[in-house]
Design an enzyme around this catalytic site. Sequence first.
Site, PDB file in Angstrom:
ATOM      1  N   LYS A 171      10.456  59.204   3.346  1.00  0.00           N
ATOM      2  CA  LYS A 171       9.828  57.880   3.277  1.00  0.00           C
ATOM      3  C   LYS A 171      10.298  56.907   4.367  1.00  0.00           C
ATOM      4  O   LYS A 171       9.565  56.011   4.751  1.00  0.00           O
ATOM      5  CB  LYS A 171      10.100  57.244   1.904  1.00  0.00           C
ATOM      6  CG  LYS A 171       9.253  57.811   0.779  1.00  0.00           C
ATOM      7  CD  LYS A 171       9.576  57.043  -0.502  1.00  0.00           C
ATOM      8  CE  LYS A 171       8.593  57.358  -1.599  1.00  0.00           C
ATOM      9  NZ  LYS A 171       8.702  56.413  -2.716  1.00  0.00           N
ATOM     10  N   THR A 191       6.861  61.651   0.283  1.00  0.00           N
ATOM     11  CA  THR A 191       7.894  61.522  -0.735  1.00  0.00           C
ATOM     12  C   THR A 191       9.244  61.966  -0.164  1.00  0.00           C
ATOM     13  O   THR A 191       9.372  62.239   1.033  1.00  0.00           O
ATOM     14  CB  THR A 191       7.475  62.229  -2.058  1.00  0.00           C
ATOM     15  OG1 THR A 191       8.447  61.928  -3.040  1.00  0.00           O
ATOM     16  CG2 THR A 191       7.354  63.729  -1.899  1.00  0.00           C
ATOM     17  N   GLY A 235      19.887  48.136 -10.616  1.00  0.00           N
ATOM     18  CA  GLY A 235      19.739  49.061  -9.504  1.00  0.00           C
ATOM     19  C   GLY A 235      19.468  48.308  -8.214  1.00  0.00           C
ATOM     20  O   GLY A 235      19.006  47.169  -8.238  1.00  0.00           O
ATOM     21  N   LEU A 264       3.784  65.303  -8.893  1.00  0.00           N
ATOM     22  CA  LEU A 264       2.664  65.142  -9.828  1.00  0.00           C
ATOM     23  C   LEU A 264       1.418  64.623  -9.120  1.00  0.00           C
ATOM     24  O   LEU A 264       0.334  64.554  -9.701  1.00  0.00           O
ATOM     25  CB  LEU A 264       3.055  64.160 -10.941  1.00  0.00           C
ATOM     26  CG  LEU A 264       4.124  64.652 -11.913  1.00  0.00           C
ATOM     27  CD1 LEU A 264       4.598  63.527 -12.802  1.00  0.00           C
ATOM     28  CD2 LEU A 264       3.594  65.814 -12.755  1.00  0.00           C
ATOM     29  N   ASP A 284       4.242  51.231  -3.498  1.00  0.00           N
ATOM     30  CA  ASP A 284       5.130  51.212  -4.674  1.00  0.00           C
ATOM     31  C   ASP A 284       5.183  49.830  -5.324  1.00  0.00           C
ATOM     32  O   ASP A 284       5.203  49.719  -6.556  1.00  0.00           O
ATOM     33  CB  ASP A 284       6.546  51.663  -4.298  1.00  0.00           C
ATOM     34  CG  ASP A 284       6.627  53.172  -4.113  1.00  0.00           C
ATOM     35  OD1 ASP A 284       5.786  53.882  -4.693  1.00  0.00           O
ATOM     36  OD2 ASP A 284       7.523  53.636  -3.390  1.00  0.00           O
TER      37      ASP A 284
HETATM   38  P1  ATR Z   1      15.613  55.157  -5.514  1.00  0.00           P
HETATM   39  O1  ATR Z   1      15.111  55.200  -4.107  1.00  0.00           O
HETATM   40  O2  ATR Z   1      14.828  56.025  -6.459  1.00  0.00           O
HETATM   41  O3  ATR Z   1      15.809  53.779  -6.025  1.00  0.00           O
HETATM   42  P2  ATR Z   1      18.388  55.453  -4.836  1.00  0.00           P
HETATM   43  O4  ATR Z   1      18.144  54.682  -3.598  1.00  0.00           O
HETATM   44  O5  ATR Z   1      19.247  56.665  -4.770  1.00  0.00           O
HETATM   45  O6  ATR Z   1      17.028  55.928  -5.486  1.00  0.00           O
HETATM   46  O7  ATR Z   1      18.980  54.446  -5.942  1.00  0.00           O
HETATM   47  C1  ATR Z   1      19.400  54.879  -7.171  1.00  0.00           C
HETATM   48  C2  ATR Z   1      19.919  53.690  -7.970  1.00  0.00           C
HETATM   49  O8  ATR Z   1      20.409  54.181  -9.218  1.00  0.00           O
HETATM   50  C3  ATR Z   1      21.075  52.958  -7.308  1.00  0.00           C
HETATM   51  O9  ATR Z   1      21.005  51.586  -7.641  1.00  0.00           O
HETATM   52  C4  ATR Z   1      22.293  53.610  -7.965  1.00  0.00           C
HETATM   53  O10 ATR Z   1      23.469  52.826  -7.984  1.00  0.00           O
HETATM   54  P3  ATR Z   1      24.500  52.885  -6.738  1.00  0.00           P
HETATM   55  O11 ATR Z   1      23.901  52.029  -5.678  1.00  0.00           O
HETATM   56  O12 ATR Z   1      25.776  52.352  -7.284  1.00  0.00           O
HETATM   57  O13 ATR Z   1      24.596  54.329  -6.345  1.00  0.00           O
HETATM   58  C5  ATR Z   1      21.783  53.788  -9.367  1.00  0.00           C
HETATM   59  N1  ATR Z   1      22.530  54.823 -10.086  1.00  0.00           N
HETATM   60  C6  ATR Z   1      22.414  56.157  -9.962  1.00  0.00           C
HETATM   61  N2  ATR Z   1      23.288  56.793 -10.778  1.00  0.00           N
HETATM   62  C7  ATR Z   1      23.988  55.824 -11.439  1.00  0.00           C
HETATM   63  C8  ATR Z   1      25.027  55.816 -12.418  1.00  0.00           C
HETATM   64  N3  ATR Z   1      25.533  56.972 -12.909  1.00  0.00           N
HETATM   65  N4  ATR Z   1      25.504  54.639 -12.879  1.00  0.00           N
HETATM   66  C9  ATR Z   1      25.005  53.475 -12.396  1.00  0.00           C
HETATM   67  N5  ATR Z   1      24.019  53.406 -11.462  1.00  0.00           N
HETATM   68  C10 ATR Z   1      23.508  54.556 -10.984  1.00  0.00           C
END
Ligand code: ATR
Length: 280
Positions: free
Chosen positions: A70, A66, A133, A20, A106
Amino acid sequence: MITGNASIAGVIGDPIKHSLSPLLHNYWLNKYSIDGVYIPLHVTNENLQTVIRSLGDYGIEGINVTVPHKESVIEYLDIVEEEAQKIGAVNTIYVKDNKLVGTNTDAYGFIHNIRSNLPKNYSLEGMNILILGAGGAARAAIYGLLNENVSAITICNRTIEKAHELQKYFGSKINVVEYNQKEEVLAATDLVVNTTSLGMVGKHPLEINLSTLKIGGIVHDIVYNPLETELLKQAKDRGYHIITGIGMLLHQAVPGFEHWFGFRPTVDNELEHYMLEALK
Ligand code: ATR
């Protein structure tokens, strides 16, 4: 109008079609009648070094970075600013004195979105925060929140080891709770933040029962598609103040635009409306 003297910036990623950022930056360029353009560039891992190291050769002012670059982009930069070092990722590059400088906006975007949307007389200072998260977005959020002098941050993540890693990294203000115990800390929480991808279009909603959240508590979701996630709907129905995620996308773009085009753009309702329409 774009002349031969136009300033050029863009965004690199793989894939890039969904970004976007071109809409956002070109909206501002148009609004402020700046002779400049912002373009999407599809860059694979294989071509990353060549593209980054030749930005200056083409007179490009800088770029956003992106997924998936990164982190990997860091080794090709001349200078990495403190935010980016601490967050461990670069999302914005600009050229200064012929050097490639990487930064991370960010945390800036995250904090400015919250600040602009807090109820009157609220401040992040002294708050107890629950972060859901422990990925890259959580890292940026925690870095930003610690700079705002919050009281404590509790991290809750499906994979608890990742939460412990962040605790070790960010220090004494960080606590960790098990994923199935998130409700237990709500009574002492001022602000709940979802940094996971749960709730996003095509993903499962985040499951949490907000009934014990402190009176006057705030719920923020960094997911912006949909704008009102199930988490935010539940919070709103229970009478809590909510903060949507679209503002983070808009605010994080401000420092990059200013570096590249020499003008500090504003985030307002008109821009938010424009971007939300584009999302539809
Ligand atoms: P970003 O950089 O956008 O934060 P990421 O590093 O992949 O993306 O992190 C995604 C987050 O969403 C993580 O905290 C992940 O939990 P895990 O560390 O256990 O993987 C969380 N997440 C993604 N799918 C999930 C799910 N179905 N249930 C619970 N947590 C989830």
